[in-house]
Design a protein around this motif. Structure first.
Motif, mmCIF file in Angstrom:
data_model
loop_
_atom_site.group_PDB
_atom_site.id
_atom_site.type_symbol
_atom_site.label_atom_id
_atom_site.label_comp_id
_atom_site.label_asym_id
_atom_site.label_seq_id
_atom_site.Cartn_x
_atom_site.Cartn_y
_atom_site.Cartn_z
ATOM 1 N N ALA A 69 24.916 37.426 50.603
ATOM 2 C CA ALA A 69 26.234 36.954 51.030
ATOM 3 C C ALA A 69 26.740 35.807 50.160
ATOM 4 O O ALA A 69 27.924 35.755 49.810
ATOM 5 C CB ALA A 69 26.182 36.531 52.497
ATOM 6 N N LYS A 70 25.868 34.892 49.791
ATOM 7 C CA LYS A 70 26.274 33.756 48.957
ATOM 8 C C LYS A 70 26.704 34.233 47.578
ATOM 9 O O LYS A 70 27.703 33.746 47.022
ATOM 10 C CB LYS A 70 25.118 32.766 48.845
ATOM 11 N N ALA A 108 46.714 44.483 38.017
ATOM 12 C CA ALA A 108 45.354 44.412 38.550
ATOM 13 C C ALA A 108 45.377 43.769 39.933
ATOM 14 O O ALA A 108 46.144 42.831 40.185
ATOM 15 C CB ALA A 108 44.459 43.601 37.618
ATOM 16 N N TYR A 109 44.512 44.287 40.809
ATOM 17 C CA TYR A 109 44.391 43.753 42.165
ATOM 18 C C TYR A 109 42.932 43.426 42.443
ATOM 19 O O TYR A 109 42.030 44.156 42.014
ATOM 20 C CB TYR A 109 44.886 44.762 43.204
ATOM 21 N N GLN A 110 42.707 42.355 43.170
ATOM 22 C CA GLN A 110 41.340 41.991 43.522
ATOM 23 C C GLN A 110 40.796 42.981 44.561
ATOM 24 O O GLN A 110 41.494 43.367 45.502
ATOM 25 C CB GLN A 110 41.275 40.577 44.078
ATOM 26 N N VAL A 111 39.562 43.389 44.358
ATOM 27 C CA VAL A 111 38.907 44.308 45.288
ATOM 28 C C VAL A 111 38.405 43.510 46.491
ATOM 29 O O VAL A 111 37.577 42.604 46.338
ATOM 30 C CB VAL A 111 37.737 45.045 44.610
ATOM 31 N N THR A 112 38.887 43.855 47.666
ATOM 32 C CA THR A 112 38.492 43.131 48.875
ATOM 33 C C THR A 112 37.764 44.023 49.879
ATOM 34 O O THR A 112 37.049 43.507 50.738
ATOM 35 C CB THR A 112 39.723 42.502 49.555
ATOM 36 N N LEU A 145 39.482 51.095 36.272
ATOM 37 C CA LEU A 145 38.622 50.119 35.620
ATOM 38 C C LEU A 145 38.347 49.004 36.613
ATOM 39 O O LEU A 145 39.259 48.510 37.291
ATOM 40 C CB LEU A 145 39.295 49.513 34.377
ATOM 41 N N TYR A 146 37.079 48.606 36.687
ATOM 42 C CA TYR A 146 36.696 47.435 37.472
ATOM 43 C C TYR A 146 36.262 46.347 36.504
ATOM 44 O O TYR A 146 35.388 46.572 35.660
ATOM 45 C CB TYR A 146 35.560 47.781 38.432
ATOM 46 N N VAL A 147 36.889 45.190 36.622
ATOM 47 C CA VAL A 147 36.634 44.070 35.710
ATOM 48 C C VAL A 147 36.012 42.935 36.501
ATOM 49 O O VAL A 147 36.519 42.542 37.556
ATOM 50 C CB VAL A 147 37.933 43.613 35.020
ATOM 51 N N HIS A 148 34.914 42.404 35.966
ATOM 52 C CA HIS A 148 34.110 41.397 36.668
ATOM 53 C C HIS A 148 34.605 39.988 36.369
ATOM 54 O O HIS A 148 35.108 39.698 35.288
ATOM 55 C CB HIS A 148 32.652 41.534 36.224
ATOM 56 N N GLY A 149 34.450 39.113 37.371
ATOM 57 C CA GLY A 149 34.804 37.712 37.164
ATOM 58 C C GLY A 149 34.285 36.833 38.280
ATOM 59 O O GLY A 149 33.582 37.285 39.184
ATOM 60 N N THR A 179 31.444 36.055 43.613
ATOM 61 C CA THR A 179 31.743 37.141 42.676
ATOM 62 C C THR A 179 33.061 37.800 43.038
ATOM 63 O O THR A 179 33.340 38.046 44.211
ATOM 64 C CB THR A 179 30.630 38.202 42.701
ATOM 65 N N ALA A 180 33.869 38.078 42.025
ATOM 66 C CA ALA A 180 35.125 38.780 42.249
ATOM 67 C C ALA A 180 35.229 39.938 41.265
ATOM 68 O O ALA A 180 34.700 39.887 40.156
ATOM 69 C CB ALA A 180 36.312 37.843 42.082
#
Length: 224
Positions: free
Chosen positions: A153-154, A120-124, A66-70, A159-160
């Motif tokens: 880029a901005k 959960a881990y942040q996608v980098t 699952l990818y969760v937006h924030g 967005t994370a």
């Protein structure tokens, strides 16, 4: 079955086994994925400063992730950015009907729900982030990610996205009629089920829009 073929069910754990109405639970991978793919909003639960927090947000499933937006400045995204990740519980619920019985006590709701636990881990990674962002757009409107300007880029900096592996997950459903007690069957009150559905209306173009309605929106309006 080869070692690389996913099992048809997720493993049962203490956290994914209901204490009530266990017969309504399932760990079937196909059933869980179908519910996740049908909803639009999840609720992300976690602990912040010693207190529970639950936030609604959008998400997308890619395989068993699952990818969760924030936002990069939000509490869960900061927590998930740590090396240890962030312990979370993600829930998704679809309401299919209002169940009205002749007694107030027996009223209920027909529903389909999923509960997922994990870290959960942040996608980098830039490539994974691109996949996740496209999936988030396409989850709402399939085919849309290929028909928009991609984030610059901005925008990417603001967005994370966090990743949660679907390892500890189960679904629970109710799809029954009115369940009245025998003593209430002759009472002079209406009983039954009021179906609840999500309907996509006719797309309404913005004033600056000059292109014809895309086929994927015609398909969406026709019935997801």
């Amino acid at each position: 079955m080869s070692d690389t073929t996913p099992a048809s069910t997720y493993a049962r754990t203490e956290r994914t086994t209901p204490t009530r109405y266990r017969d309504r639970a399932t760990w079937e991978r196909e059933a869980i994925h179908a519910i996740l793919d049908s909803a639009y909003v999840c609720h992300l639960g976690f602990i912040a400063d010693g207190a529970p927090v639950v936030l609604p947000t959008i998400y997308a499933r890619v395989g068993d992730r699952l990818y969760v937006h924030g936002s990069t400045g939000s509490r869960p995204m900061r927590g998930a950015g740590a090396a240890s990740g962030l312990a979370v519980c993600v829930t998704v619920t679809l309401v299919d009907g209002l169940v009205l019985t002749k007694s107030a006590f027996n009223h209920s709701v027909n529903f389909r729900s999923v509960v997922a636990h994990g870290t959960a881990y942040q996608v980098t990674d830039p490539e994974e982030l691109a996949v996740a962002l496209d999936a988030l757009v396409d989850h709402a409107v399939p085919g849309r990610s290929g028909d928009v300007r991609r984030a610059n880029a901005k925008e990417l900096a603001a967005t994370a996205v966090v990743r949660l592996e679907l390892d500890e997950v189960s679904a629970k459903t109710r799809a029954d009629g009115a369940d009245d007690d025998d003593a209430d069957l002759d009472l002079p009150y209406w009983a039954g089920v009021v179906p609840v559905t999500t309907v996509h209306g006719t797309p309404e173009p913005h004033g600056s829009t000059t292109v014809p309605l895309p086929a994927y929106l015609t398909d969406l309006h026709g019935g997801r």
